[in-house]
Design a protein around this motif. Structure first.
Motif, PDB file in Angstrom:
ATOM      1  N   GLN A 204      96.637  26.498  -6.904  1.00  0.00           N
ATOM      2  CA  GLN A 204      96.168  25.407  -6.701  1.00  0.00           C
ATOM      3  C   GLN A 204      95.610  25.662  -8.047  1.00  0.00           C
ATOM      4  O   GLN A 204      93.435  25.058  -8.258  1.00  0.00           O
ATOM      5  CB  GLN A 204      95.319  25.292  -5.820  1.00  0.00           C
ATOM      6  CG  GLN A 204      95.563  25.413  -4.110  1.00  0.00           C
ATOM      7  CD  GLN A 204      94.365  26.028  -3.398  1.00  0.00           C
ATOM      8  OE1 GLN A 204      94.016  25.571  -3.211  1.00  0.00           O
ATOM      9  NE2 GLN A 204      95.357  27.007  -2.736  1.00  0.00           N
ATOM     10  N   PHE A 205      95.679  25.856  -9.314  1.00  0.00           N
ATOM     11  CA  PHE A 205      94.744  25.918 -10.622  1.00  0.00           C
ATOM     12  C   PHE A 205      94.677  24.553 -11.243  1.00  0.00           C
ATOM     13  O   PHE A 205      95.655  24.050 -11.315  1.00  0.00           O
ATOM     14  CB  PHE A 205      96.069  26.989 -11.569  1.00  0.00           C
ATOM     15  CG  PHE A 205      95.126  27.283 -12.628  1.00  0.00           C
ATOM     16  CD1 PHE A 205      94.727  28.393 -12.814  1.00  0.00           C
ATOM     17  CD2 PHE A 205      95.252  26.538 -14.021  1.00  0.00           C
ATOM     18  CE1 PHE A 205      93.571  28.849 -13.319  1.00  0.00           C
ATOM     19  CE2 PHE A 205      94.107  26.691 -14.957  1.00  0.00           C
ATOM     20  CZ  PHE A 205      93.271  28.609 -14.498  1.00  0.00           C
ATOM     21  N   PRO A 206      93.706  24.364 -11.632  1.00  0.00           N
ATOM     22  CA  PRO A 206      93.112  23.578 -12.403  1.00  0.00           C
ATOM     23  C   PRO A 206      93.276  23.086 -13.198  1.00  0.00           C
ATOM     24  O   PRO A 206      93.807  24.075 -13.850  1.00  0.00           O
ATOM     25  CB  PRO A 206      91.377  23.895 -11.738  1.00  0.00           C
ATOM     26  CG  PRO A 206      91.319  25.079 -12.397  1.00  0.00           C
ATOM     27  CD  PRO A 206      92.269  25.408 -11.157  1.00  0.00           C
ATOM     28  N   THR A 207      92.853  21.966 -14.026  1.00  0.00           N
ATOM     29  CA  THR A 207      93.605  21.001 -15.297  1.00  0.00           C
ATOM     30  C   THR A 207      91.991  21.617 -16.061  1.00  0.00           C
ATOM     31  O   THR A 207      91.152  21.148 -15.086  1.00  0.00           O
ATOM     32  CB  THR A 207      93.683  20.114 -15.327  1.00  0.00           C
ATOM     33  OG1 THR A 207      94.640  19.850 -14.566  1.00  0.00           O
ATOM     34  CG2 THR A 207      94.029  19.057 -17.201  1.00  0.00           C
ATOM     35  N   ILE A 208      91.944  22.043 -16.962  1.00  0.00           N
ATOM     36  CA  ILE A 208      91.157  22.661 -18.212  1.00  0.00           C
ATOM     37  C   ILE A 208      90.520  22.615 -19.297  1.00  0.00           C
ATOM     38  O   ILE A 208      91.988  22.937 -19.784  1.00  0.00           O
ATOM     39  CB  ILE A 208      90.718  24.722 -17.700  1.00  0.00           C
ATOM     40  CG1 ILE A 208      90.766  24.851 -15.917  1.00  0.00           C
ATOM     41  CG2 ILE A 208      89.531  24.660 -18.470  1.00  0.00           C
ATOM     42  CD1 ILE A 208      90.448  26.323 -16.068  1.00  0.00           C
ATOM     43  N   LYS A 209      89.936  21.920 -19.618  1.00  0.00           N
ATOM     44  CA  LYS A 209      89.827  21.400 -20.959  1.00  0.00           C
ATOM     45  C   LYS A 209      88.790  21.526 -21.683  1.00  0.00           C
ATOM     46  O   LYS A 209      87.646  21.597 -20.811  1.00  0.00           O
ATOM     47  CB  LYS A 209      90.339  19.863 -20.815  1.00  0.00           C
ATOM     48  CG  LYS A 209      91.827  19.780 -20.914  1.00  0.00           C
ATOM     49  CD  LYS A 209      91.884  18.082 -21.141  1.00  0.00           C
ATOM     50  CE  LYS A 209      93.878  18.441 -21.204  1.00  0.00           C
ATOM     51  NZ  LYS A 209      93.982  16.477 -20.864  1.00  0.00           N
ATOM     52  N   ASN A 210      88.563  21.979 -23.179  1.00  0.00           N
ATOM     53  CA  ASN A 210      87.543  21.719 -23.455  1.00  0.00           C
ATOM     54  C   ASN A 210      86.303  22.823 -23.127  1.00  0.00           C
ATOM     55  O   ASN A 210      84.732  21.874 -23.439  1.00  0.00           O
ATOM     56  CB  ASN A 210      86.709  20.542 -23.797  1.00  0.00           C
ATOM     57  CG  ASN A 210      87.683  19.212 -24.686  1.00  0.00           C
ATOM     58  OD1 ASN A 210      88.142  19.965 -26.037  1.00  0.00           O
ATOM     59  ND2 ASN A 210      87.717  18.122 -23.768  1.00  0.00           N
ATOM     60  N   SER A 211      86.897  24.177 -22.477  1.00  0.00           N
ATOM     61  CA  SER A 211      85.436  24.940 -22.344  1.00  0.00           C
ATOM     62  C   SER A 211      86.160  26.302 -21.760  1.00  0.00           C
ATOM     63  O   SER A 211      86.958  26.744 -23.158  1.00  0.00           O
ATOM     64  CB  SER A 211      85.641  24.730 -20.881  1.00  0.00           C
ATOM     65  OG  SER A 211      86.257  23.412 -19.770  1.00  0.00           O
ATOM     66  N   THR A 212      84.259  27.099 -22.048  1.00  0.00           N
ATOM     67  CA  THR A 212      85.254  28.235 -22.759  1.00  0.00           C
ATOM     68  C   THR A 212      84.859  29.517 -21.367  1.00  0.00           C
ATOM     69  O   THR A 212      84.105  28.926 -19.933  1.00  0.00           O
ATOM     70  CB  THR A 212      83.351  28.920 -23.113  1.00  0.00           C
ATOM     71  OG1 THR A 212      82.893  28.146 -23.696  1.00  0.00           O
ATOM     72  CG2 THR A 212      83.339  30.295 -23.084  1.00  0.00           C
ATOM     73  N   LEU A 213      85.926  30.070 -21.114  1.00  0.00           N
ATOM     74  CA  LEU A 213      86.237  30.444 -19.480  1.00  0.00           C
ATOM     75  C   LEU A 213      86.062  32.181 -19.828  1.00  0.00           C
ATOM     76  O   LEU A 213      86.405  32.973 -21.095  1.00  0.00           O
ATOM     77  CB  LEU A 213      87.582  30.568 -19.624  1.00  0.00           C
ATOM     78  CG  LEU A 213      88.646  29.567 -18.988  1.00  0.00           C
ATOM     79  CD1 LEU A 213      88.246  28.421 -20.401  1.00  0.00           C
ATOM     80  CD2 LEU A 213      89.853  29.499 -18.328  1.00  0.00           C
TER      81      LEU A 213
END
Length: 423
Positions: free
Chosen positions: A397-406
């Motif tokens: 169920q991994f989300p789409t992640i963009k322009n983020s700090t993890l």
């Protein structure tokens, strides 16, 4: 027996414990584990070029180059202890709940600017790793640095008896290995076994003057204090961590490549020891500024449009809270935290995971993903918190992640660095 073995070690001064990676003219120690018996690989080790193989099962004693002993592990430890006594060098030992390996690597970087230094490789800091570290030191070594890990009482005392350190440092007392130590007080008692050894043998302790628990345990013993107070023997000021730690000492600014204010004390310890051993401040500055973390420890990784703080080597409640505090204080764009289960907490596991779940939700973090069975059992009333009982569930169920700090942090067994492959 040890003297005879030591004579062979002097001629072949390299130790091997893995028959798959035999170094020619080394001595192979046939260690045992839950799923392997090194004795069965002694012949293979000799065929690959080992000079001798130390074994403890008679059926494998079929060559003049096999050395039969009662217990291979104990023999390795005894050989290391004997070798330590022949080394006429100062040895620095360090332990603690968090930051041991990073601090050890920083100390090594700083002190090796002036001295030929041999230090623990990686985190080989247990009842096998400490002997191997000692046996890797030779006549060219001027200062030895030995990291000591433990998850139960008397372990640090035992490792200290082998390494016989002249100097010691404890990074901190935190909520790590609570199950084995029997709670926080047990952690303090267990880690303080290093101090007990140093006191009993009139040795020397480096003390973080900003840590009251350390200060109160190092009275009436030879010590060198460092910290933010002008009453410390070396004053080191924290400047900022946005995101990398910056510090000043004697009006010299040191800009590290380590993220998180929690790394300040690790940097300060290295600066203090370098100062004590008369490493020029300019060299100390160069060493700290050049050090780049690796092995999933506070690494900064850029991937596609995302910035990742990878701190997935290990985790406990103390280090998890510190990492979250630092992450929350970053003035970055969208912030997403992936937190994995914390292991070896025993009876405290449910309480500690619930605390971290609630605490993370209270901070300036946009989205939080909790991963693992322990986090799966927490009560969740927070809209920005998503729970997955396994990595496979998160993966599916991994989300789409963009322009983020993890932020990625969890215990070693969770192997959360696998998230990098999902981005």
């Amino acid at each position: 027996m040890i003297q005879e073995l030591y004579a062979k070690f002097q001629k072949y001064p390299i130790v091997s414990t893995d028959s798959r990676n035999i170094i020619p003219n080394s001595i192979f120690f046939a260690l045992k584990g839950e799923n392997f018996n090194g004795n069965a690989y002694a012949k293979d080790a000799l065929e690959k070029g080992a000079a001798y193989a130390v074994i403890d099962e008679k059926e494998y004693h079929d060559s003049e180059y096999t050395i039969l002993v009662e217990n291979v592990l104990e023999t390795l430890q005894q050989l290391a202890s004997y070798h330590r006594k022949q080394l006429n060098i100062p040895i620095i030992s360090l332990t603690g709940s968090n930051g041991k390996t990073t601090t050890k690597e920083l100390i090594h970087a700083v002190i090796s600017k002036k001295y030929k230094t041999t230090a623990t490789k990686g985190n080989l800091n247990n009842h096998i790793g400490v002997p191997l570290t000692l046996l890797s030191m030779d006549s060219t070594t001027e200062i030895g640095i030995v990291e000591m890990g433990a998850n139960h009482q008397k372990e640090i005392a035992f490792l200290s008896s082998i390494a016989e350190p002249d100097y010691g440092y404890i990074t901190n007392f935190g909520k790590a290995h609570l199950e084995g130590f029997g709670g926080v007080e047990g952690v303090i008692k267990g880690k303080s076994e290093l101090y007990d050894y140093l006191k009993a043998n009139d040795k020397f302790i480096f003390v973080n003057g900003d840590d009251s628990k350390q200060v109160e345990r190092t009275q009436n013993v030879r010590h060198f204090t460092f910290g933010s107070s002008t009453t410390d023997e070396l004053t080191i000021q924290f400047v900022s961590a946005n995101p990398m730690v910056k510090a000043t000492v004697k009006n010299v600014e040191i800009q590290s490549q380590l993220i998180g204010s929690y790394n300040f004390s690790n940097i300060a310890a290295a600066i203090a020891m370098g100062t004590y051993f008369n490493v020029p401040l300019s060299d100390i500055k160069d060493a700290v500024e050049a050090y780049v973390p690796a092995n999933n420890r506070s690494q900064i990784i850029e991937k596609h449009s995302n910035k990742i703080i990878l701190d997935a080597y290990n985790a406990n409640p103390t280090s998890m809270k510190a990492a979250l505090d630092n992450f929350s204080n970053l003035s970055d764009r969208s912030k997403i935290a992936f937190l994995g289960d914390m292991f070896e907490l025993g009876k405290s596991a449910a309480e500690e995971h619930q605390f971290i779940s609630d605490y993370a939700a209270s901070l300036d973090i946009d989205t939080i993903y909790l991963v693992g069975e322990n986090f799966g059992n927490t009560k969740n009333n927070h809209k920005n918190v998503y729970i997955h009982t396994s990595f496979e569930s998160l993966k599916n169920q991994f989300p789409t992640i963009k322009n983020s700090t993890l932020l990625i942090k969890g215990s070693r067994g969770m192997a959360l660095e696998r998230i990098l492959d999902l981005l």
